[in-house]
Design an enzyme around this catalytic site. Structure first.
Site, PDB file in Angstrom:
ATOM      1  CG  HIS A   1       6.099  76.086  43.541  1.00 50.70           C
ATOM      2  ND1 HIS A   1       6.089  76.092  44.918  1.00 50.70           N
ATOM      3  CD2 HIS A   1       7.190  75.368  43.187  1.00 50.70           C
ATOM      4  CE1 HIS A   1       7.150  75.407  45.360  1.00 50.70           C
ATOM      5  NE2 HIS A   1       7.823  74.956  44.337  1.00 50.70           N
TER       6      HIS A   1
ATOM      7  CB  SER B   1       9.332  71.716  43.592  1.00 51.68           C
ATOM      8  OG  SER B   1       9.504  73.006  43.078  1.00 51.68           O
ATOM      9  CB  ALA B   2      13.083  70.969  40.518  1.00 51.58           C
TER      10      ALA B   2
ATOM     11  N   GLY C   1      14.253  72.263  43.899  1.00 50.78           N
ATOM     12  CA  GLY C   1      15.360  73.222  43.822  1.00 50.78           C
ATOM     13  C   GLY C   1      15.330  73.843  42.450  1.00 50.78           C
TER      14      GLY C   1
ATOM     15  CD  GLU D   1       3.370  77.082  47.024  1.00 47.19           C
ATOM     16  OE1 GLU D   1       2.941  77.529  48.097  1.00 47.19           O
ATOM     17  OE2 GLU D   1       4.469  77.426  46.537  1.00 47.19           O
TER      18      GLU D   1
END
Lengths: 263, 263
Positions: free
Chosen positions: B157, B120-121, B88, B192
């Site tokens: 990413h 991700s985060a 997020g 990714e």
């Protein structure tokens, strides 16, 4: 608001030279003024950056002095008719402005009539905060509060997602909708080639492409070059602002669009 | 380093379901462990996010408890065999972890053998800082210091610039080279579909695509899935770290590549 500003999305348009696409607008705003202070803080090599700006503006007959981080920074801003804040990394720019204690001087001088011009990061810091920057937080920065010369946020280099992308990182629009989940200040997504000119209390879009306006309580809206940014002269009226609450209107809006569950 | 971690670039691969591309690796790392704490802080609607994760991991026979911001957050982490930190907004995630005073508990529990997994985060905050996040700074955050479970930065990413783009905003590589102008910590650009698995003191790349490694004193380097991240087992040796000085090696490197003068 007696301030005059030109907030440009990007310093260089694809296929053109440095500042070529917006120089006409800059010169029109400057009129007879010839003393320009240049702020090179957004790049690592400030001297090289200042040299480049000096060469570019010399072509237009402007006298350029680079703003330094020492005490001469204030005197350069006192001397200037206008300031141009160059693009680069927004965190580095704001940190350096704050560390050099120049934020209040810039605000005061703009209030006294010094023209403010900025591109990319230099446009971003004119807003209330830098919370809509695209840049990496490469340096520690204790506060994201910026110059607050205009009551809206800028997102420079705004772009629409490529239709055939397989990249799953957030689109620019998704990122700005996330900003609105946490903040209730409008954002102008300024596409490359575009700018906002502020004069006599009015903000007007200019340049080659429409801007995309984001508000917490409304669907994003396209606005054409030439249109005003305020509610009266640009488009439909927007619903009154609401305080953000957890799970409130912004959450509903983003849930409806499914923006936040894709990561 | 007795810690076990799985740091994943993205939660969802194009054309696949939530966590499908990395679930096999997660289950392999978990082995017989079944108690999973889920940290939903990176999204605005935490309840919805936790519900989604609970459903996904229930398909694999895992028992999921969401970590809350109150005092129960600590007890959930004490209960868990493993934690998964969802993706997020990285600023929102780190701010909430810090405000809930959970950073030290996560560090201690990982040191005690609790497996750390993040996408991700959630992968980003495992590094020393979040200075290589792609996210907007949508909430105020006083310090970018993160969990520091690994000695390198993650850029999730990660992507290569499209060959035919006319967009003049910085490429991801340019942004990471700017990071290295100001910091001397290596960065792993995780494309990714890829991840890093850390076990028994070794960090190893996995997933579908090579990673791109950035260091202040070296040209960026591609490293294939299956390769180790440390100097000995992954590729050529890298020059010893140097303290950054203004105009030092990083400035020279970026000037040579002309990365910083295009805005």
């Amino acid at each position: 608001m007696t301030q005059s500003l030109l907030l440009v999305s990007n310093s260089t348009n694809h296929g053109e030279g440095y500042l070529d696409h917006c120089m006409g607008e800059m010169l029109d705003l400057l009129g007879a003024r010839r003393r320009l202070a240049f702020v090179p803080f957004a790049l690592f090599d400030r001297e090289r950056y200042a040299s480049r700006a000096r060469q570019r503006f010399a072509q237009e007959g402007l006298e350029v002095r680079a703003v330094g981080v020492g005490r001469d920074g204030v005197s350069t801003l006192e001397w200037a008719d206008a300031v141009f804040v160059g693009g680069g990394n927004t965190f580095r720019l704001l940190k350096t402005l704050r560390d050099a204690d120049l934020l209040s001087t810039v605000r005061r001088r703009v209030g006294e009539g010094m023209i403010y011009m900025g591109a990319s990061a230099g446009a971003n810091v004119a807003g209330p905060t830098i919370r809509t920057t695209n840049d990496m937080p490469i340096v520690q920065l204790e506060s994201f509060d910026a110059l607050g010369l205009v009551p809206f946020q800028i997102n420079p280099h705004y772009f629409d997602p490529p239709p055939d992308t397989t990249h799953m990182g957030e689109t620019r629009e998704q990122r700005l909708l996330e900003y609105l989940e946490e903040n209730d200040i409008p954002v102008v997504g300024l596409r490359e080639g575009s700018w906002i000119r502020v004069e006599h209390g009015h903000a007007r879009l200019g340049g080659a492409r429409p801007a995309r306006i984001f508000r917490a309580s409304a669907t994003p809206e396209e606005r054409e070059p030439g249109a005003g940014l305020s509610d009266r002269d640009g488009g439909r009226r927007v619903a009154p602002r609401k305080r953000m609450t957890h799970g409130g209107p912004a959450a509903t809006a983003s849930a409806a669009r499914g923006t936040s569950q894709s990561r």
